[in-house]
Design a protein around this motif. Structure first.
Motif, PDB file in Angstrom:
ATOM      1  N   GLU A 164       0.826  -1.206   0.000  1.00 14.37           N
ATOM      2  CA  GLU A 164       0.000   0.000   0.000  1.00 14.37           C
ATOM      3  C   GLU A 164       0.865   1.263   0.000  1.00 14.37           C
ATOM      4  N   ARG A 165       1.949   1.257   0.766  1.00  9.22           N
ATOM      5  CA  ARG A 165       2.867   2.413   0.773  1.00  9.22           C
ATOM      6  C   ARG A 165       3.532   2.588  -0.596  1.00  9.22           C
ATOM      7  N   PHE A 166       3.870   1.489  -1.252  1.00  3.87           N
ATOM      8  CA  PHE A 166       4.452   1.569  -2.597  1.00  3.87           C
ATOM      9  C   PHE A 166       3.454   2.194  -3.569  1.00  3.87           C
ATOM     10  N   TYR A 167       2.198   1.757  -3.516  1.00  2.00           N
ATOM     11  CA  TYR A 167       1.174   2.335  -4.379  1.00  2.00           C
ATOM     12  C   TYR A 167       0.982   3.823  -4.092  1.00  2.00           C
ATOM     13  N   LEU A 168       1.069   4.213  -2.829  1.00  6.33           N
ATOM     14  CA  LEU A 168       0.942   5.620  -2.470  1.00  6.33           C
ATOM     15  C   LEU A 168       2.056   6.452  -3.099  1.00  6.33           C
ATOM     16  N   VAL A 169       3.273   5.936  -3.044  1.00  3.94           N
ATOM     17  CA  VAL A 169       4.411   6.649  -3.647  1.00  3.94           C
ATOM     18  C   VAL A 169       4.233   6.749  -5.166  1.00  3.94           C
ATOM     19  N   VAL A 170       3.788   5.679  -5.798  1.00  7.12           N
ATOM     20  CA  VAL A 170       3.559   5.713  -7.247  1.00  7.12           C
ATOM     21  C   VAL A 170       2.457   6.721  -7.579  1.00  7.12           C
TER      22      VAL A 170
END
Length: 149
Positions: free
Chosen positions: A32-38
Motif C-alpha cells: 500500500e505504501r508503494f502504491y501511495l508513492v507511485v
C-alpha cells in the motif's frame, strides 16, 4: 482519508494476532505504501505538465502531499503499536519479517524461490514469538510463501 484511517485501525486492532497471522497485514501495508508513492509520482508528473494557471503554488502542493503521507504513516504506526500491545508480540517480530521479505526479494531471482522461501519462512516465522534466530521447527507452511498466494 481520516475516516478510512480510523476504520482501518478499528478493523484490525481489536483482534488477537500471532506472528504468522500478522505477516500478511505487514506485507499488504508495504504494498500500500508503494502504491501511495507511485500515485504521488503520477500526481506530481500530471501537475508539472498541466496548464494549471497559477491556481496552486508548488509549496501548497508539496504541503498537501506530505500531509497525506503523514496521515497514512501515522495511521499505520498507531495501528501496529496497538496490535503489538494487545497481542503481546515482541518488536523483534518485525526484524524477522524484514529478514523474510529481504530473502523473498533476493530469492525471486533464483530458480527455486518457492522451496527455499517456504523453508526459510516456516523456520523464521515460527520462532518469531520466541525471539530471533528462527528455528522453532515447522510452522505448518504459513508464512511468506502463503502471503504471496
Amino acid at each position: 482519508i481520516v475516516t478510512i484511517s480510523f476504520g482501518e485501525i478499528k478493523s484490525t486492532v481489536f483482534k488477537k494476532y500471532t506472528p504468522e497471522s500478522l505477516f500478511p497485514i505487514v506485507a499488504s501495508d508495504i504494498v500500500e505504501r508503494f502504491y501511495l508513492v507511485v500515485d504521488l509520482i503520477f500526481v506530481l508528473a500530471r501537475l508539472s505538465i498541466s496548464p494549471r494557471g497559477g491556481a496552486f503554488t508548488w509549496s501548497d502542493i508539496v504541503y498537501w502531499l506530505v500531509f497525506l503521507v503523514a496521515i497514512e504513516v501515522g495511521t499505520d504506526w498507531v495501528k501496529f503499536c496497538l496490535i503489538f500491545k494487545f497481542s503481546d508480540l515482541k518488536a523483534s517480530t518485525l526484524e524477522v519479517y524484514q529478514e523474510v521479505l529481504i530473502a523473498d526479494i533476493l530469492l525471486c531471482r533464483s530458480g527455486s524461490v518457492d522451496d527455499v522461501s517456504r523453508l526459510f519462512a516456516e523456520g523464521a516465522l515460527s520462532g518469531a514469538g520466541a525471539g530471533r534466530g528462527g528455528g522453532g521447527g515447522g510452522g505448518g507452511g504459513r508464512g511468506a510463501a502463503n502471503a504471496r498466494s
